[in-house]
Structure formats: C-alpha cells, structure tokens
Design an enzyme around this catalytic site. Structure first.
Site, PDB file in Angstrom:
ATOM      1  N   GLU A  43       0.705  -1.392   0.061  1.00 32.82           N
ATOM      2  CA  GLU A  43      -0.044   0.083   0.147  1.00 32.82           C
ATOM      3  C   GLU A  43       0.897   1.343   0.021  1.00 32.82           C
ATOM      4  O   GLU A  43       0.886   2.179   0.832  1.00 32.82           O
ATOM      5  CB  GLU A  43      -0.917  -0.047   1.177  1.00 32.82           C
ATOM      6  N   GLU A  48      -5.896  -8.371   1.137  1.00 32.99           N
ATOM      7  CA  GLU A  48      -6.651  -8.007   2.251  1.00 32.99           C
ATOM      8  C   GLU A  48      -7.891  -7.855   1.723  1.00 32.99           C
ATOM      9  O   GLU A  48      -8.158  -7.281   0.956  1.00 32.99           O
ATOM     10  CB  GLU A  48      -5.817  -6.909   2.955  1.00 32.99           C
TER      11      GLU A  48
END
Ligand code: PNW
Length: 479
Positions: A172, A373
């Site tokens: 991320e 995720e």
C-alpha cells in the site's frame, strides 16, 4: 462428501489459494528483542497523542514468542497460505549494513513451521515499519531509501528464498505516502503534499528495484500490493450501472488517478497518468522522477495484490476545497453513503470488489490477481468460549460472492487472504478496532477463533461458498 452438487455451492477454481494476512508491527511485539532497531512506528506510537489511548506495538500479540502456537492455530483453521511481513529493523536495525542473525532466524523458524503445517508462506517485504535511522535521513522522501530496500530484499531472499515462493515488495504505497507523509496520521507523521508525491515515487522505485533483485535471484512469484479503491458516485453505490454526468465522471476519474492509477500505471504500464503529473507539477514539481525510473518501476510482475475494504464515493461540487489526502481534488465532494458501515465507519459495498477485479483484469490483463486483504472491524460479542461475529461472516460472504462473480466474468483471481488472522494493533486506532477472525485477549494473549473463523474453515474445506438455499443442514451435518 463435499457439497458440490450443482447449484449448492459457489465453487472456486481448483487451485484457489485461501489464507489470512498480518503485518509485523501489528502482531509481533518484542520490540526490543533480538537486536531489533527502532522503526518509525515505534517512534510514532510512543509520541503522545498519535495513537488512540496511547497504544503501542511494544507487545501487540506477542507473536514473536508465540509464533509456533499461532501456526498450529492456522493449521487448525485449514489455511493454505499465510501472508506476513518481515520487520526491516529486525534484519537491519539501522536500515543498512550486515544482517542481525536473530532477526533472520526468527523468520527462518516461522517459515519452517508454516511449511511443516502445509501452509504456504507469502512474504511482504515492507509493511510500513521503516528503520528510524533511515527516516532520520529523510525516509521515503530520500531516494536512497529505495536502494537500501533493494539491499534488504537481497538479504531476506538469500535466507528464505529456498522455501518462500511468493514475494510481495511494498504494501500500500498510497497509505504509506499519503497517510504518513501527506497528512501525517500514520508514521512518520509528516504533512506535505509535495513530500507525499516524492515518497510515493520512491516507494514505487523501491518496488521496481526489489522486484529486479527477486527476479534475478529466481523468485517464483513477485507481487506488488496496493490498496485499490473503486471510485464511484453516490448513485453508483446502489446501482453500479448508473451512468454519471460528465462533471461527476471527471471527479471520479481524477480521484481514481490519485488513489489507484498513480501506482498501477507506473508499475504495470511504465507511466504516470497525465492528471497525476499535472497535480504533481502544481504541488512542488516532478524533479524526483529521473530518467529511467519508470522503466525500473515497470518490472514484469506475476501478481497484483489487492487490498479492498470500501469504495471511495465522490461527486462534482464546484467550490469545494481540496481534501488534504487528495491534493488536487478541488471541486470534488467526498460523500457518505446509505450503505451499512463497519466499526471503522467504512461503507460495506461488496459489489465494489467485483467491479474492481473486473476492471483490473480488463485494464491490466497481463497480471494475475490476488486479494491480499479484505476484512472488517466490528464490535465483537464475546460469550464464554465463543465470539459471535455474524457481521464479519456476512461481510466475507458478500465479498466472496462478489469475487466469485468477477471470476465468472473472466477475472484471473488466484486467491483470497482475509485481513486479519487475529485482532492486532490497528495503527492509529491502536487495539480498539478488531479485524481478526481470531479474537485476542490482550491481557492474557489468549487466542479464540471467532464464529467467522469457523465459518471460513468450512469455506476452505469446500473450496467454495454455500448458496443461500444450501444453508439448510448439509448431507454431512445430517449424516
Ligand atoms: C490496510 N485508509 O491499511 C493495511 O494494509 C493493514 O495493515 C490494516 O490493518 C488494514 O488495512 C485495516 O486498516 C489501511 O485510511 C489503513 O484508507 C488505512 C486506510 C487504508 C488501508
């Protein structure tokens, strides 16, 4: 017998990967064990006022000492894969120089435990715990950090590469750059749009250099993990087929460029989208982008890791000031929705996942997809030795249906990892927000699988999801 009769289950592809994910700082604790150096998250969490209730990751889930039990628990849940991250400051306490033996030994033992339990290790090399010594020299705003990361990659791969097949470079970069350097609600707590763009570029460069190292060393699968966020208008939340006005489309496209394509396009196409370059120019220039960088960033990779939680909902609103997390977002309103929300206040929109997967396989067809995720925080109800989290089960069920729909529409989705294996240090929220499928009592460190974990075990066992009408007792249950 499995419930595989046609119409009774949503069957996933035969070699579909089912697993769970964590990150080092969120679970390991043992912040001073084994010669570990301080990371920016140690500094940040020990700075008063930064984290809810002053929580830190000093102890977290004490996974550093309990990893063997934790792997046993994963095996009981039937996980096929476990995604964890390697804490850079355990390996190189000051971010450079020789490796610390204890640090490498820990991950070595963890990998061996996983393999002995028939669980595939999926390694993330950077999940936000930058050595503080590198931050003292500018952190991700300093280009050199990317080269330090390539060295770190080599050290870790040298030790684990004979047993680890799947490698994720950076987790991320949008969150690291924007929340860490752009608005400062994550470590290192700086707040400058120009720095956020620089940091983002260097994180991408670090990904490219790391991917090169991994490729040259013979890594089987290389991935980049992004927090990808479908951007839509309020109307599209309930009706994905709705066609927005020209003004709303421009708003959607601008935010999509900032949150998704700023990372997707350099990594997978070797270029920044024009709207991103224009905004960067306005926010302090593009001098940090050097000749050859985009070629380095655009390494062939095998998998795109997708972290999906909630969509971003926007519409055109002339006169609206820019949102600090989205420099250049003037005249755009970030909107709430009528969708139910999680304890984080994030809207629950499973169709966002099918849209996202379908779009990625259309726009970036050469890369395989892996949900690295997906999950939710809820206020779980502990009742004796059970934890009732029907909301979480419903959340996963909705998102797995969405993932399945995308696969049927042709998306090359290879697996699904829930966030998270267990309740843990949820960054700025401390321990107050629980994302685990396993409950953790942070006083006693006792682990207790939640109802969602027991449900997930059945999903894994059947390699699929029961349709609504299969909810009645199954063959096995009545046998
Ligand atoms: C991801 N946002 O973080 C991380 O990869 C995990 O470590 C984290 O625990 C999980 O999602 C849940 O938050 C994010 O504010 C944190 O947009 C914040 C945001 C997005 C992702």
């Amino acid at each position: 017998t499995t419930i595989s009769a046609k119409g009774e289950t949503l069957a996933f592809p035969q070699d579909f990967v089912w697993g769970a994910a964590t990150a080092a700082y969120q679970i390991e604790g043992a912040a001073r064990d084994g010669g570990r150096g301080p990371s920016i998250w140690d500094t940040f969490s020990h700075t008063p006022g930064r984290i809810a209730d002053g929580h830190t990751g000093d102890v977290a889930c004490d996974h550093y000492h309990r990893y063997a039990d934790d792997v046993r628990m994963m095996a009981e849940l039937g996980l096929g894969a476990y995604r964890f991250s390697v804490a850079w400051p355990r390996i190189q306490p000051s971010g450079a120089g020789p490796a610390v033996a204890d640090g490498l030994d820990f991950y070595d033992r963890l990998v061996d435990e996983l393999l002995a339990a028939d669980i595939s290790p999926y390694v993330t090399l950077y999940h936000w715990d930058l050595p503080q010594a590198l931050e003292d020299r500018g952190g991700w705003t300093n280009r050199d950090t990317a080269y330090r990361f390539a060295d770190f990659t080599r050290i870790v791969h040298d030790r684990l590469g004979d047993r680890v097949g799947t490698w994720m470079t950076i987790n991320e970069p949008w969150v690291s750059s924007v929340l860490g350097y752009g608005i400062g609600i994550h470590a290192p707590g700086r707040a400058s749009a120009a720095e956020a763009f620089r940091a983002a570029h260097h994180l991408l460069l670090a990904h490219g250099l790391s991917a090169q190292v991994l490729r040259d060393a013979g890594a089987r699968e290389i991935a980049l993990t992004l927090n990808l966020t479908p951007v839509m208008t309020p109307g599209q939340v309930s009706d994905p087929d709705l066609v927005p006005s020209a003004e709303d489309s421009e708003a959607v496209n601008r935010i999509d460029c900032l949150i998704n394509r700023q990372f997707l396009d350099p990594a997978l196409r070797g270029k920044y989208p024009d709207p991103v370059l224009a905004i960067m120019e306005r926010m302090g220039g593009v001098d940090h982008i050097r000749d050859g960088d985009l070629e380095t960033i655009n390494q062939p990779i095998d998998l795109l890791g997708i972290n999906y939680y909630t969509p971003c909902v926007v519409r055109s609103e002339p006169g609206e000031p820019a949102n600090a997390a989205y420099p250049g977002s003037e005249d755009i309103l970030f909107s709430g929705t009528h969708a139910p929300t999680t304890a984080m206040g994030w809207a629950i929109v499973p169709t966002g996942l099918s849209q996202l997967l379908t779009r990625l396989s259309r726009d970036y067809p050469e890369v395989g997809l892996l949900v690295t995720e997906n999950g939710a925080a809820f206020n779980d109800v502990v009742a004796g030795d059970r934890v009732h989290d029907a909301d979480r089960t419903a959340f996963f069920e909705g998102h797995l249906r969405a993932a399945h729909a995308a696969i049927e529409a042709g998306a090359d989705l290879r697996g699904f990892l829930v966030w998270s294996l267990m309740d843990n240090f949820e960054w700025a929220e401390g321990y107050n927000k629980r994302f685990g499928i396993v409950h953790v009592d942070f006083e006693t460190q006792q682990r207790l699988p939640k109802d969602s974990a027991l449900w997930y075990r059945e999903v894994i066992r059947h390699n699929g999801l029961h349709r609504e009408r299969a909810r009645r007792p199954t063959l096995e249950a009545v046998a």
